[in-house]
Write an enzyme that holds these catalytic residues in place. Structure first.
Site, PDB file in Angstrom:
ATOM      1  N   PRO A   9       0.813  -1.223   0.000  1.00 45.75           N
ATOM      2  CG  PRO A   9       0.082  -0.929   2.212  1.00 45.75           C
ATOM      3  CD  PRO A   9       0.844  -1.879   1.320  1.00 45.75           C
ATOM      4  N   GLY A  10       0.457   2.221  -0.797  1.00 49.50           N
ATOM      5  CA  GLY A  10       1.118   3.525  -0.813  1.00 49.50           C
ATOM      6  C   GLY A  10       0.130   4.606  -0.421  1.00 49.50           C
ATOM      7  NE  ARG A  11      -4.125   6.610  -4.745  1.00 51.71           N
ATOM      8  CZ  ARG A  11      -3.638   7.438  -5.670  1.00 51.71           C
ATOM      9  NH1 ARG A  11      -3.683   8.727  -5.466  1.00 51.71           N
ATOM     10  NH2 ARG A  11      -3.130   6.964  -6.793  1.00 51.71           N
TER      11      ARG A  11
ATOM     12  CE1 TYR B 214       2.397   7.178  -6.056  1.00 48.81           C
ATOM     13  CE2 TYR B 214       0.243   7.110  -5.005  1.00 48.81           C
ATOM     14  CZ  TYR B 214       1.379   6.462  -5.463  1.00 48.81           C
ATOM     15  OH  TYR B 214       1.492   5.110  -5.301  1.00 48.81           O
TER      16      TYR B 214
ATOM     17  CB  CYS C  29       3.869  29.714 -18.755  1.00 47.55           C
ATOM     18  SG  CYS C  29       4.513  31.140 -17.893  1.00 47.55           S
ATOM     19  CD  GLU C  30       2.771  23.750 -19.599  1.00 46.56           C
ATOM     20  OE1 GLU C  30       1.824  23.313 -20.274  1.00 46.56           O
ATOM     21  OE2 GLU C  30       3.966  23.676 -19.935  1.00 46.56           O
TER      22      GLU C  30
ATOM     23  NE  ARG D  43      -2.901  11.785  -7.040  1.00 47.94           N
ATOM     24  CZ  ARG D  43      -4.211  11.863  -6.922  1.00 47.94           C
ATOM     25  NH1 ARG D  43      -4.780  12.900  -6.346  1.00 47.94           N
ATOM     26  NH2 ARG D  43      -4.958  10.895  -7.362  1.00 47.94           N
TER      27      ARG D  43
HETATM   28  C1  LIG Z   1       2.628   2.396  -7.084  1.00 49.62           C
HETATM   29  C2  LIG Z   1       2.686   0.984  -6.697  1.00 49.62           C
HETATM   30  C3  LIG Z   1       2.108   0.554  -5.498  1.00 49.62           C
HETATM   31  C4  LIG Z   1       1.324   1.466  -4.592  1.00 49.62           C
HETATM   32  O1  LIG Z   1       0.091   1.817  -5.128  1.00 49.62           O
HETATM   33  P1  LIG Z   1      -0.963   2.654  -4.253  1.00 49.62           P
HETATM   34  O2  LIG Z   1      -2.098   2.853  -5.161  1.00 49.62           O
HETATM   35  O3  LIG Z   1      -0.294   3.926  -3.869  1.00 49.62           O
HETATM   36  O4  LIG Z   1      -1.298   1.821  -3.058  1.00 49.62           O
HETATM   37  C5  LIG Z   1       2.257  -0.775  -5.156  1.00 49.62           C
HETATM   38  N1  LIG Z   1       2.926  -1.651  -5.950  1.00 49.62           N
HETATM   39  C6  LIG Z   1       3.491  -1.257  -7.108  1.00 49.62           C
HETATM   40  C7  LIG Z   1       4.218  -2.249  -7.930  1.00 49.62           C
HETATM   41  C8  LIG Z   1       3.383   0.061  -7.519  1.00 49.62           C
HETATM   42  O5  LIG Z   1       3.940   0.429  -8.684  1.00 49.62           O
END
Ligand SMILES: *Cc1c(COP(=O)(O)O)cnc(C)c1O
Length: 421
Positions: A278-280, A375, A347-348, A316
């Protein structure tokens, strides 16, 4: 975003006033909540407790050393996509034995460094890469643990640019070809097969696509078992969404209890450890972007609130048409509501943070761009020769600067002129 709350209309990060942080560190500034990251991580721990597991935070979501260190202290593993991320994890006190290395283009020097420090496994995304890892491991007289990233061909029903599990996507190995590739891996002397991996996309707000992908992975587990290839773990990737605009994604427990149910239902799957990336869902709601209104530009058909943050600071909205809530730091009901686009000075035409918003706002006010912990800074750049901005982390009633604002001199530091003629 419960780490950010209001008292008398004033926005706080944990116990600290956002206006005070802006005054001390200037704007624009990313403001993070330590408790927010910790709660995000712990939600996964809770969801997986009692089952063998590894939670690998996806470093690219927010790779600030302090963020990685906070998570490392909780025992987190890490999912990386470059050697730079590996060095960050090591510098932040992360355990290399809990690292998984994803990415379609791992370079030889990156593979060597990962072998040297002893990562948990490579998530292999192609046959070419498999051979490459074999060669490098053999040269170093080591055995590389690998998991194959397969592409289960499921539609994550998210934005096309953050959907990664469809057949025509660059990621992973087509699941129908995976048994052959595993067979090849099993023949390679310096390769140890430990698992299977998939990551189907990001900002998923329902669990169905995840469960579809899981079921396809389990069919592959059976096919491999028939060939005598036994896996130790199932890596189901990251991708769980957060609430940006009223979405109600499943919680980690809601999602993972279903995954656990599928594994426990049949004896042949019960030994499989669960790996998640998990990231987000750990970082997204643990941060906001504080910005100041430079000026308000009104015309007959459109109003623009021009702020000091821009697309180079938070990309984003420009690239995914992503929505972020934008709120005044100090609510003031005596102000008139303005229907407007919130834009940066770049400038976009694509340089906007929000479109068609109703905000009670005046020149010089502070605004908070919500849910910017993932992100956000990581995708920022120096476009238009803007300095990269500061990041602070609030911890209870304390504020720590975890990255100071860049200077113009630092921007020039790696450049040089041609020699004098
Ligand atoms: C970006 C990524 C994640 C994380 O994704 P989230 O949507 O931020 O949870 C996990 N695994 C891989 C391989 C990724 O590229």
């Amino acid at each position: 975003m419960e780490w950010f709350s209001r008292s008398n209309g004033e926005l706080f990060a944990e116990q600290v006033s956002v206006a005070n942080i802006a005054e001390q560190f200037g704007t624009p500034t990313y403001i993070y909540s330590r408790a927010g990251f910790e709660a995000g991580y712990k939600a996964y721990e809770e969801a997986l407790s009692g089952h063998p597991h590894l939670i690998c935070y996806a470093v690219k979501a927010n790779s600030n050393l302090a963020v990685l260190n906070v998570l490392a202290k909780l025992g987190a593993g890490f999912d990386l996509v470059s050697v730079g991320e590996l060095e960050r994890v090591l510098a932040a006190g992360g355990d290399p034995a809990k690292v998984v290395f994803s990415g379609v283009g791992k370079q030889r020097h990156e593979i060597r460094r990962a072998l040297e420090v002893g990562i948990h496994c490579f998530n292999v995304e192609s046959e070419v890469e498999l051979e490459r890892i074999q060669e490098e491991a053999a040269a170093m007289n080591k055995v590389a643990s690998i998991s194959m990233r397969v592409n289960p061909d499921v539609d994550a029903q998210t934005h096309p640019y953050i959907s990664t599990g469809l057949k025509d996507n660059k990621f992973g190995i087509d699941i129908s070809r995976a048994p052959e590739v595993y067979q090849r891996a099993a023949e390679l002397p310096n390769i140890d097969i430990v698992g299977v991996d998939c990551h189907i996309g990001s900002q998923l707000t329902t669990k169905e696509p995840f469960i579809d992908a899981l079921d396809r992975l389990l069919i592959l587990v059976d096919q491999l078992a028939e060939r005598g290839i036994k896996l130790k773990h199932l890596d189901i990737g990251g991708g769980l969404g957060i609430s940006y605009d009223g979405e109600v994604p499943p919680t980690p427990t809601e999602y993972l209890s279903e995954v656990r149910g599928h594994l426990m239902a049949q004896e042949k799957y019960q030994h499989l450890a669960i790996v998640v990336e998990p990231g987000r869902s750990i970082a997204g709601n643990a941060g906001l972007l504080a910005t100041e209104v430079e000026l308000i530009k009104k015309s007959d058909h459109k109003n623009f609130v021009v702020v000091d943050a821009a697309m180079n600071d938070l990309l984003r909205p420009s690239i995914y048409s992503a929505y972020h809530g934008i709120e005044p730091v100090q609510q003031d009901d005596s102000k008139e509501s303005l229907f407007c686009d919130v834009v940066g000075p770049i400038c976009e035409t694509g340089d906007f943070l929000g479109k068609d918003r109703d905000i009670k706002v005046a020149e010089g006010d502070l605004l908070a761009v919500m849910s910017s912990g993932a992100y956000g800074f990581g995708m920022s750049s120096n476009y238009n020769s803007r300095n990269r901005i500061a990041e602070v982390m609030v911890d209870g009633d304390k504020v720590h600067q975890v990255r100071r604002r860049e200077t113009i001199q630092e921007q020039f530091a790696t450049e040089s002129l041609l020699p004098e003629e």
